[in-house]
Write a protein that holds these residues in place. Structure first.
Motif, PDB file in Angstrom:
ATOM      1  N   MET A   1      27.115  -8.371   9.470  1.00  0.00           N
ATOM      2  CA  MET A   1      26.359  -8.825   8.321  1.00  0.00           C
ATOM      3  C   MET A   1      24.938  -8.255   8.419  1.00  0.00           C
ATOM      4  O   MET A   1      24.313  -8.288   9.462  1.00  0.00           O
ATOM      5  CB  MET A   1      26.298 -10.354   8.278  1.00  0.00           C
ATOM      6  N   LYS A   2      24.445  -7.763   7.280  1.00  0.00           N
ATOM      7  CA  LYS A   2      23.073  -7.247   7.190  1.00  0.00           C
ATOM      8  C   LYS A   2      22.164  -8.377   6.736  1.00  0.00           C
ATOM      9  O   LYS A   2      22.458  -9.081   5.788  1.00  0.00           O
ATOM     10  CB  LYS A   2      23.037  -6.097   6.189  1.00  0.00           C
ATOM     11  N   GLU A   3      21.023  -8.552   7.430  1.00  0.00           N
ATOM     12  CA  GLU A   3      20.045  -9.564   7.055  1.00  0.00           C
ATOM     13  C   GLU A   3      18.732  -8.881   6.718  1.00  0.00           C
ATOM     14  O   GLU A   3      18.258  -8.024   7.465  1.00  0.00           O
ATOM     15  CB  GLU A   3      19.838 -10.557   8.202  1.00  0.00           C
ATOM     16  N   ILE A   4      18.145  -9.266   5.578  1.00  0.00           N
ATOM     17  CA  ILE A   4      16.885  -8.673   5.123  1.00  0.00           C
ATOM     18  C   ILE A   4      15.890  -9.783   4.861  1.00  0.00           C
ATOM     19  O   ILE A   4      16.158 -10.701   4.078  1.00  0.00           O
ATOM     20  CB  ILE A   4      17.092  -7.839   3.844  1.00  0.00           C
ATOM     21  N   ASP A   5      14.731  -9.694   5.504  1.00  0.00           N
ATOM     22  CA  ASP A   5      13.648 -10.645   5.259  1.00  0.00           C
ATOM     23  C   ASP A   5      12.744 -10.045   4.187  1.00  0.00           C
ATOM     24  O   ASP A   5      11.990  -9.115   4.443  1.00  0.00           O
ATOM     25  CB  ASP A   5      12.859 -10.906   6.538  1.00  0.00           C
ATOM     26  N   ALA A   6      12.840 -10.564   2.969  1.00  0.00           N
ATOM     27  CA  ALA A   6      12.053 -10.045   1.848  1.00  0.00           C
ATOM     28  C   ALA A   6      10.971 -11.034   1.422  1.00  0.00           C
ATOM     29  O   ALA A   6      10.450 -10.942   0.317  1.00  0.00           O
ATOM     30  CB  ALA A   6      12.986  -9.726   0.676  1.00  0.00           C
ATOM     31  N   LYS A   7      10.622 -11.960   2.309  1.00  0.00           N
ATOM     32  CA  LYS A   7       9.565 -12.926   1.995  1.00  0.00           C
ATOM     33  C   LYS A   7       8.247 -12.173   1.802  1.00  0.00           C
ATOM     34  O   LYS A   7       7.934 -11.250   2.546  1.00  0.00           O
ATOM     35  CB  LYS A   7       9.414 -13.960   3.111  1.00  0.00           C
ATOM     36  N   GLY A   8       7.499 -12.576   0.787  1.00  0.00           N
ATOM     37  CA  GLY A   8       6.193 -11.977   0.534  1.00  0.00           C
ATOM     38  C   GLY A   8       6.230 -10.676  -0.248  1.00  0.00           C
ATOM     39  O   GLY A   8       5.187 -10.149  -0.609  1.00  0.00           O
ATOM     40  N   LEU A   9       7.415 -10.155  -0.520  1.00  0.00           N
ATOM     41  CA  LEU A   9       7.523  -8.904  -1.274  1.00  0.00           C
ATOM     42  C   LEU A   9       7.491  -9.195  -2.773  1.00  0.00           C
ATOM     43  O   LEU A   9       8.168 -10.098  -3.257  1.00  0.00           O
ATOM     44  CB  LEU A   9       8.798  -8.153  -0.909  1.00  0.00           C
ATOM     45  N   ALA A  10       6.721  -8.415  -3.491  1.00  0.00           N
ATOM     46  CA  ALA A  10       6.592  -8.591  -4.938  1.00  0.00           C
ATOM     47  C   ALA A  10       7.825  -8.055  -5.661  1.00  0.00           C
ATOM     48  O   ALA A  10       8.495  -7.141  -5.178  1.00  0.00           O
ATOM     49  CB  ALA A  10       5.334  -7.879  -5.435  1.00  0.00           C
ATOM     50  N   CYS A  11       8.092  -8.623  -6.832  1.00  0.00           N
ATOM     51  CA  CYS A  11       9.150  -8.141  -7.724  1.00  0.00           C
ATOM     52  C   CYS A  11       8.864  -6.678  -8.056  1.00  0.00           C
ATOM     53  O   CYS A  11       7.723  -6.324  -8.302  1.00  0.00           O
ATOM     54  CB  CYS A  11       9.156  -8.991  -8.988  1.00  0.00           C
ATOM     55  N   PRO A  12       9.843  -5.800  -8.016  1.00  0.00           N
ATOM     56  CA  PRO A  12      11.270  -6.003  -7.859  1.00  0.00           C
ATOM     57  C   PRO A  12      11.790  -5.667  -6.463  1.00  0.00           C
ATOM     58  O   PRO A  12      12.981  -5.452  -6.271  1.00  0.00           O
ATOM     59  CB  PRO A  12      11.834  -5.019  -8.868  1.00  0.00           C
ATOM     60  N   LYS A  13      10.926  -5.572  -5.467  1.00  0.00           N
ATOM     61  CA  LYS A  13      11.322  -5.101  -4.141  1.00  0.00           C
ATOM     62  C   LYS A  13      12.505  -5.867  -3.543  1.00  0.00           C
ATOM     63  O   LYS A  13      13.436  -5.233  -3.039  1.00  0.00           O
ATOM     64  CB  LYS A  13      10.112  -5.130  -3.194  1.00  0.00           C
ATOM     65  N   PRO A  14      12.559  -7.225  -3.581  1.00  0.00           N
ATOM     66  CA  PRO A  14      13.737  -7.906  -3.026  1.00  0.00           C
ATOM     67  C   PRO A  14      15.048  -7.486  -3.711  1.00  0.00           C
ATOM     68  O   PRO A  14      16.067  -7.316  -3.045  1.00  0.00           O
ATOM     69  CB  PRO A  14      13.441  -9.389  -3.265  1.00  0.00           C
ATOM     70  N   VAL A  15      15.003  -7.285  -5.024  1.00  0.00           N
ATOM     71  CA  VAL A  15      16.203  -6.871  -5.762  1.00  0.00           C
ATOM     72  C   VAL A  15      16.613  -5.456  -5.375  1.00  0.00           C
ATOM     73  O   VAL A  15      17.793  -5.165  -5.167  1.00  0.00           O
ATOM     74  CB  VAL A  15      15.968  -6.986  -7.285  1.00  0.00           C
TER      75      VAL A  15
END
Length: 193
Positions: A1-15
């Motif tokens: 399983m791949k885990e990505i910590d996208a906390k603090g990233l502005a839209c649209p970076k998490p998407v």
């Protein structure tokens, strides 16, 4: 399983990170720090045909799990081809034109109320910047709901809705993200109002 910590990233970076990860991994866990990002990820997962669930939620952290299904890639390809060349209206302001504000408000209301008479109807109407305010005005919501009933998709920039603090006032449309908006604009025949 791949885990990505996208906390603090502005839209649209998490998407964007999620889309890339889902394409090349069977299971993906994305961690974000706000409800809007979690909603955008859920919407992406459904659009891509992946099983998606929020597995953990707190005030400061949302964990969104994606599981690829056998049909994920083919459904994604089908949905991408559907939007190609579609008419899309981009409305970046709560007024129309650069003249007097009061006149601009009258014009934008007249324009939106007239769209339902067009043949063909646009496939989507995307609201950005102060344009998202139109989805909070009762006299405009009425016309936008009619358009939704006729199959027109109404998308609102989530960053803009948050900026103007309109989350509780939005009366029509789906909260979107900049990745989805850019993707739609890239695939469609765009008319900026």
């Amino acid at each position: 399983m791949k885990e990505i910590d996208a906390k603090g990233l502005a839209c649209p970076k998490p998407v964007v990170l999620a889309k890339k990860a889902i394409t090349s991994n069977q299971e993906v866990l994305i961690i974000v720090d706000n409800q809007t990002a979690a909603s955008n990820l859920t919407k992406l997962g459904k659009k891509m045909g992946a099983e998606v669930s929020v597995v953990e939620e707190s005030e400061t952290e949302f964990r969104v799990m994606f599981k690829k299904t056998k049909s994920t890639d083919s459904e994604n390809a089908d949905s991408e081809s559907e939007t190609s060349g579609a008419k899309i209206y981009l409305i970046p302001s709560d007024t129309m034109g650069d003249g007097e504000r009061e006149l601009g408000q009258i014009l934008i209301k007249g324009f939106i109320s007239t769209i339902k008479e067009l043949d063909p109807l646009p496939e989507k109407i995307i609201f950005l910047n102060s344009g998202v305010k139109l989805a909070t005005k009762e006299d405009i919501i009425f016309y936008l709901k009619e358009l939704e009933e006729q199959g027109v998709e109404i998308l609102l920039c989530g960053t803009c809705v948050d900026y103007y603090e309109l989350q509780e006032e939005v009366g029509v449309g789906d909260i979107s993200n900049m990745f989805e908006i850019a993707d739609n604009l890239n695939r469609g025949d765009v008319v900026t109002i």
